[in-house]
Design an enzyme around this catalytic site. Structure first.
Site, PDB file in Angstrom:
ATOM      1  N   PRO A  34       0.837  -1.203   0.000  1.00  0.00           N
ATOM      2  CG  PRO A  34      -0.017  -1.043   2.170  1.00  0.00           C
ATOM      3  CD  PRO A  34       0.706  -1.971   1.237  1.00  0.00           C
ATOM      4  CD  GLU A  35       2.188   3.486  -4.540  1.00  0.00           C
ATOM      5  OE1 GLU A  35       2.286   4.702  -4.767  1.00  0.00           O
ATOM      6  OE2 GLU A  35       2.265   2.628  -5.427  1.00  0.00           O
ATOM      7  NE  ARG A  71       4.610 -13.034  -0.281  1.00  0.00           N
ATOM      8  CZ  ARG A  71       5.109 -12.441  -1.369  1.00  0.00           C
ATOM      9  NH1 ARG A  71       4.310 -11.730  -2.143  1.00  0.00           N
ATOM     10  NH2 ARG A  71       6.375 -12.548  -1.674  1.00  0.00           N
TER      11      ARG A  71
END
Ligand SMILES: [Zn+2]
Length: 293
Positions: A2-3, A125
């Site tokens: 995410p930015e 992950r």
């Protein structure tokens, strides 16, 4: 990952859900996702009250009433899911958790609040993390004090951007824009969009940019980020906001993901190249390489 607009969207959602709640229990399932000791958890987390949710770059800062902060980095697949009797909201990478029973096999840690609502941190992950810090140590964390300025801050100006970019004068503008130590929170999508809007070729070296180019990059960056915030971030990796809605920014993207399609300005095809290891979208006709005389 995410930015800035995606993390900001999550911040706004979470803030509306957890501020004012007191943490009554912590279930730690995967200790590497939450590295604090049981003693720190017992002493500083249990019984503390959430007073704010802030953001720095791509990191969420859950501020507690005891001079401590819970820092969260979602990285690639992190997800925060809030669950209470009357609401079930997810934010971050989608998996079945958003609709299924929690905790599930991706849940790394979860907090229970005094009203029995819960906040789950899921991460398939395991690159993401949560960590408790005393508030006065935040600025000393190497990861935090290396971060460049926030591009949407009121005191961020085109001159400041110029000063930051010139830290890497011989580099191409694209990799410099996504360097978190130069400006915080910008990733691949928003860098490509910014350079397209500013009509600057991503292969231009920073020391070749004119002041006019830098002003255009500055204005473009702010407007690209503002538009994405307004649209709830991008759908590229199916982030959803705290209300379960997907961000729609990519429906408005001019160049990212549009390789082979006509440039919305000049009609020539958008190309995609690898630049410093990252997929880079641009129009080679209306984004010129600047070479100062
Ligand atoms: Zn074009």
């Amino acid at each position: 990952m995410p930015e800035l607009p995606e993390v900001e969207t999550i911040r706004i959602g979470l803030k509306s859900l957890i501020v004012g709640k007191t943490i009554s229990k912590v279930n730690l399932i995967n200790p590497t996702s939450f590295v604090n000791s049981q003693m720190e958890i017992d002493q500083f987390l249990i019984g503390s009250k959430v007073i704010d949710v802030q953001r720095r770059a791509k990191v969420l800062l859950i501020k507690l009433n005891n001079q401590h902060i819970l820092m969260t980095h979602l990285k690639m697949t992190g997800q925060l899911v809030f669950d209470s009797l009357d609401s079930h909201f997810g934010a971050g990478h989608p998996n079945d958790s958003l609709i299924g029973q929690l905790p599930d096999k991706s849940t790394r840690v979860y907090l229970t609040f005094n009203d029995h609502s819960k906040l789950y941190f899921n991460d398939q992950r395991k690159f993401g993390w949560i960590k408790l810090y005393p508030i006065d140590q935040i600025d000393q964390i190497p990861f935090m004090n290396k971060l460049g300025p926030e591009p949407l801050a009121k005191d961020f100006t085109w001159q400041k951007l110029k000063e930051r970019l010139l830290i890497r004068p011989k580099s191409y503008i694209k990799p410099v824009l996504i360097d978190q130590s130069i400006v915080a929170g910008i990733g691949n999508i928003y860098a490509d969009e910014t350079l397209w809007m500013a009509r600057v070729n991503p292969n231009t070296r920073v020391n070749q940019l004119t002041d006019t180019n830098i002003k255009q990059i500055f204005e473009s960056l702010r407007s690209v980020l503002m538009l994405s915030l307004e649209k709830g971030g991008s759908t590229d990796r199916n982030y959803v906001n705290a209300q379960g809605q997907k961000g729609s920014y990519l429906d408005f993207a001019n160049v990212y993901g549009r390789q082979g399609m006509p440039c919305l300005r000049c009609g020539k095809p958008i190309i995609k190249i690898k630049l410093a290891g990252r997929g880079t979208h641009y129009c080679r006709y209306c984004q010129k390489i600047v070479r100062q005389k």
